[in-house]
Design a protein around this motif. Structure first.
Motif, PDB file in Angstrom:
ATOM      1  N   ARG A 162      -5.264 -20.228 -21.903  1.00  0.00           N
ATOM      2  CA  ARG A 162      -5.808 -21.571 -21.709  1.00  0.00           C
ATOM      3  C   ARG A 162      -4.955 -22.532 -22.517  1.00  0.00           C
ATOM      4  O   ARG A 162      -4.708 -22.318 -23.699  1.00  0.00           O
ATOM      5  CB  ARG A 162      -7.265 -21.642 -22.142  1.00  0.00           C
ATOM      6  CG  ARG A 162      -7.909 -22.967 -21.767  1.00  0.00           C
ATOM      7  CD  ARG A 162      -9.347 -23.071 -22.231  1.00  0.00           C
ATOM      8  NE  ARG A 162      -9.978 -24.225 -21.623  1.00  0.00           N
ATOM      9  CZ  ARG A 162     -10.722 -24.204 -20.532  1.00  0.00           C
ATOM     10  NH1 ARG A 162     -10.943 -23.050 -19.929  1.00  0.00           N
ATOM     11  NH2 ARG A 162     -11.247 -25.302 -20.039  1.00  0.00           N
ATOM     12  N   PHE A 163      -4.531 -23.634 -21.862  1.00  0.00           N
ATOM     13  CA  PHE A 163      -3.658 -24.607 -22.499  1.00  0.00           C
ATOM     14  C   PHE A 163      -4.449 -25.847 -22.910  1.00  0.00           C
ATOM     15  O   PHE A 163      -5.359 -26.279 -22.213  1.00  0.00           O
ATOM     16  CB  PHE A 163      -2.535 -25.038 -21.545  1.00  0.00           C
ATOM     17  CG  PHE A 163      -1.622 -23.925 -21.139  1.00  0.00           C
ATOM     18  CD1 PHE A 163      -1.837 -23.218 -19.966  1.00  0.00           C
ATOM     19  CD2 PHE A 163      -0.542 -23.583 -21.927  1.00  0.00           C
ATOM     20  CE1 PHE A 163      -0.996 -22.189 -19.597  1.00  0.00           C
ATOM     21  CE2 PHE A 163       0.315 -22.572 -21.556  1.00  0.00           C
ATOM     22  CZ  PHE A 163       0.093 -21.862 -20.396  1.00  0.00           C
ATOM     23  N   GLN A 170      -4.864 -17.311 -25.856  1.00  0.00           N
ATOM     24  CA  GLN A 170      -4.548 -16.180 -24.990  1.00  0.00           C
ATOM     25  C   GLN A 170      -5.465 -15.006 -25.286  1.00  0.00           C
ATOM     26  O   GLN A 170      -5.983 -14.857 -26.402  1.00  0.00           O
ATOM     27  CB  GLN A 170      -3.091 -15.734 -25.170  1.00  0.00           C
ATOM     28  CG  GLN A 170      -2.095 -16.572 -24.414  1.00  0.00           C
ATOM     29  CD  GLN A 170      -0.731 -15.929 -24.302  1.00  0.00           C
ATOM     30  OE1 GLN A 170      -0.295 -15.210 -25.181  1.00  0.00           O
ATOM     31  NE2 GLN A 170      -0.042 -16.185 -23.185  1.00  0.00           N
ATOM     32  N   GLY A 171      -5.667 -14.182 -24.249  1.00  0.00           N
ATOM     33  CA  GLY A 171      -6.444 -12.975 -24.411  1.00  0.00           C
ATOM     34  C   GLY A 171      -5.912 -11.884 -23.508  1.00  0.00           C
ATOM     35  O   GLY A 171      -5.318 -12.163 -22.462  1.00  0.00           O
ATOM     36  N   VAL A 172      -6.110 -10.647 -23.912  1.00  0.00           N
ATOM     37  CA  VAL A 172      -5.643  -9.510 -23.126  1.00  0.00           C
ATOM     38  C   VAL A 172      -6.732  -8.442 -23.115  1.00  0.00           C
ATOM     39  O   VAL A 172      -7.411  -8.214 -24.116  1.00  0.00           O
ATOM     40  CB  VAL A 172      -4.317  -8.946 -23.697  1.00  0.00           C
ATOM     41  CG1 VAL A 172      -4.493  -8.414 -25.098  1.00  0.00           C
ATOM     42  CG2 VAL A 172      -3.732  -7.872 -22.791  1.00  0.00           C
ATOM     43  N   LEU A 180     -11.863 -17.346 -24.109  1.00  0.00           N
ATOM     44  CA  LEU A 180     -10.832 -18.357 -24.298  1.00  0.00           C
ATOM     45  C   LEU A 180     -11.402 -19.757 -24.151  1.00  0.00           C
ATOM     46  O   LEU A 180     -10.973 -20.687 -24.857  1.00  0.00           O
ATOM     47  CB  LEU A 180      -9.704 -18.151 -23.297  1.00  0.00           C
ATOM     48  CG  LEU A 180      -8.984 -16.801 -23.321  1.00  0.00           C
ATOM     49  CD1 LEU A 180      -7.698 -16.881 -22.525  1.00  0.00           C
ATOM     50  CD2 LEU A 180      -8.700 -16.346 -24.743  1.00  0.00           C
ATOM     51  N   THR A 181     -12.359 -19.923 -23.265  1.00  0.00           N
ATOM     52  CA  THR A 181     -13.024 -21.215 -23.125  1.00  0.00           C
ATOM     53  C   THR A 181     -13.740 -21.586 -24.417  1.00  0.00           C
ATOM     54  O   THR A 181     -13.642 -22.731 -24.893  1.00  0.00           O
ATOM     55  CB  THR A 181     -14.034 -21.186 -21.967  1.00  0.00           C
ATOM     56  OG1 THR A 181     -13.344 -20.871 -20.746  1.00  0.00           O
ATOM     57  CG2 THR A 181     -14.731 -22.520 -21.817  1.00  0.00           C
ATOM     58  N   ALA A 182     -14.441 -20.623 -25.000  1.00  0.00           N
ATOM     59  CA  ALA A 182     -15.138 -20.867 -26.271  1.00  0.00           C
ATOM     60  C   ALA A 182     -14.141 -21.157 -27.388  1.00  0.00           C
ATOM     61  O   ALA A 182     -14.376 -22.023 -28.251  1.00  0.00           O
ATOM     62  CB  ALA A 182     -16.003 -19.666 -26.628  1.00  0.00           C
TER      63      ALA A 182
END
Length: 402
Positions: A162-163, A170-172, A180-182
């Motif tokens: 998310r930019f 980033q997440g994997v 990522l939103t949180a």
């Protein structure tokens, strides 16, 4: 709010294996080996089949363009994520690589950014020559504050980024993009230093998608020119929890201790630099951060002579609250009555508040308990000569500081 980029999640079975205990995964894989081979929907099959095996992780890279700080915070199910997946350099930028991390790529990215190349161009150039780019995930912020991120099509699901302005999350191998939103929301809404905003971001992500099972690791890195101890490096903050049941809370505890010991002195030094440049806005901002940090240290340990002494010295040498500086220095000296450093601080506070006689008395103790240290003896001699010159006149504040 900026959009989300990600890979589509694969079949439920593969996703669930990442959250099972290790021995359960082993038995499951043994069972799968006996089943007829079938390609995973949405992933390459045959020689191009998915080969990445990173455990779940998330992180954020960001910049504070006002203070010229670059930072990264990350959490992983792997141990010691800070040892392999992050890097930063003041004046160059910061990078994060949660999947197939290669420190050589990170170093090359910072070198190109330091030369003025924008983040997007840097990553595009490096990845174009990378035969394993499909397995990698990397994000960076360049020296100018522009951002870029990449998630290869062979990364384990769910993976994405998310930019936002001045940051990338980033997440994997997550359950979805909610973490990522949180993370992005917490970073944008939190006030305070870059480090505090980064910590708030990973804590928010952990609340949505906790990674910890038995163990996890975390790291926080913030760089700034002259940010290290005594200004000898750019490492303003470099903290790691290599393995713990709750690495996020462990990282917060480490940061609290760091903020109460090393950070206030660094911010005071930044304020001094800004003052010499004639930048009163920046100096006031840095001094406020230093003041808050020194006071927080005293609040944590009200009877700690060192914490009291550090606050007293800062107040005295920056003429912020001289009466308070004297009171704090006296309290510190009463707690450790044979420490010459504490009497040196008391002498400085008394001198700057206008009491030359009391300053000399305190400095005499500093000389006594230090065994006649030269720097204390020299100042005592100077003040004694100053008093002799003023003898017979009303005692007042000396015309200049030592």
């Amino acid at each position: 709010m900026p959009g989300l980029r990600a890979r589509r999640p694969p079949p439920r079975l593969r996703r669930s294996l990442g959250f099972l205990p290790a021995h359960s995964v082993l038995f499951a894989l043994l069972g799968l080996a006996l089943l007829p081979s079938r390609p995973v929907t949405g992933a390459p099959s045959g020689p191009e089949a998915l080969t990445s095996s990173a455990p779940a992780a998330f992180g954020i890279v960001a910049v504070d363009s006002v203070r010229k700080e670059w930072g990264v915070a990350t959490v992983s199910r792997w141990m010691a994520v800070g040892a392999r997946s992050i890097g930063a350099r003041a004046g160059a930028g910061v990078w994060l690589a949660l999947e197939l991390p290669d420190p050589r790529t990170g170093a090359a990215a910072l070198a190109q950014s330091a030369e003025g190349q924008p983040a997007r161009m840097v990553l595009d150039t490096l990845l174009a020559a990378d035969a394993r780019r499909g397995e990698r995930q990397i994000a960076m912020v360049d020296r100018g504050g522009s951002v870029a991120g990449y998630t290869g099509d062979r990364c384990p699901p769910w993976s994405g980024e998310r930019f936002g302005k001045g940051y990338v999350c980033q997440g994997v191998a997550l359950r979805g993009g909610e973490a990522l939103t949180a993370m992005a929301r917490a970073f944008e809404l939190t006030t305070g230093t870059l480090a505090e905003r980064l910590l708030a971001a990973v804590e928010a992500a952990e609340a949505i998608a906790p990674l910890r099972e038995e163990m996890e690791s975390s790291a926080l890195l913030v760089v700034r020119e002259g940010g290290g101890l005594s200004g000898w490096s750019d490492r303003l903050i470099d903290l790691r929890v290599d393995q713990a049941p709750d690495a996020v809370q462990g990282l917060k505890a480490l940061y609290a201790a760091h903020a109460a010991t090393f950070l206030p002195a660094a911010y005071a030094r930044f304020g001094d630099d800004a003052k010499r440049r004639g930048d009163t806005i920046s100096s006031d901002r840095e001094y406020s951060s230093a003041d808050a940090g020194f006071r927080a240290a005293v609040a944590r340990k009200p009877s700690d002579a060192d914490a009291l002494n550090e606050l007293a010295w800062f107040l005295a040498t920056h003429d912020r609250s001289l009466e308070e500086a004297v009171r704090l220095a006296k309290t510190a000296a009463s707690l450790r009555p044979r420490d010459p450093i504490l009497y040196d601080t008391l002498a400085e506070a008394e001198y700057r508040s206008g009491s030359l006689t009391r300053a000399i008395a305190a400095m005499e103790r500093a000389v006594k308990y230090s065994g006649g240290a030269a720097h204390y003896t020299e100042r005592l001699g100077r003040w004694t000569r100053e008093r002799a010159a003023l003898e017979g006149k009303p005692e007042g504040k000396p015309p200049s500081s030592p």
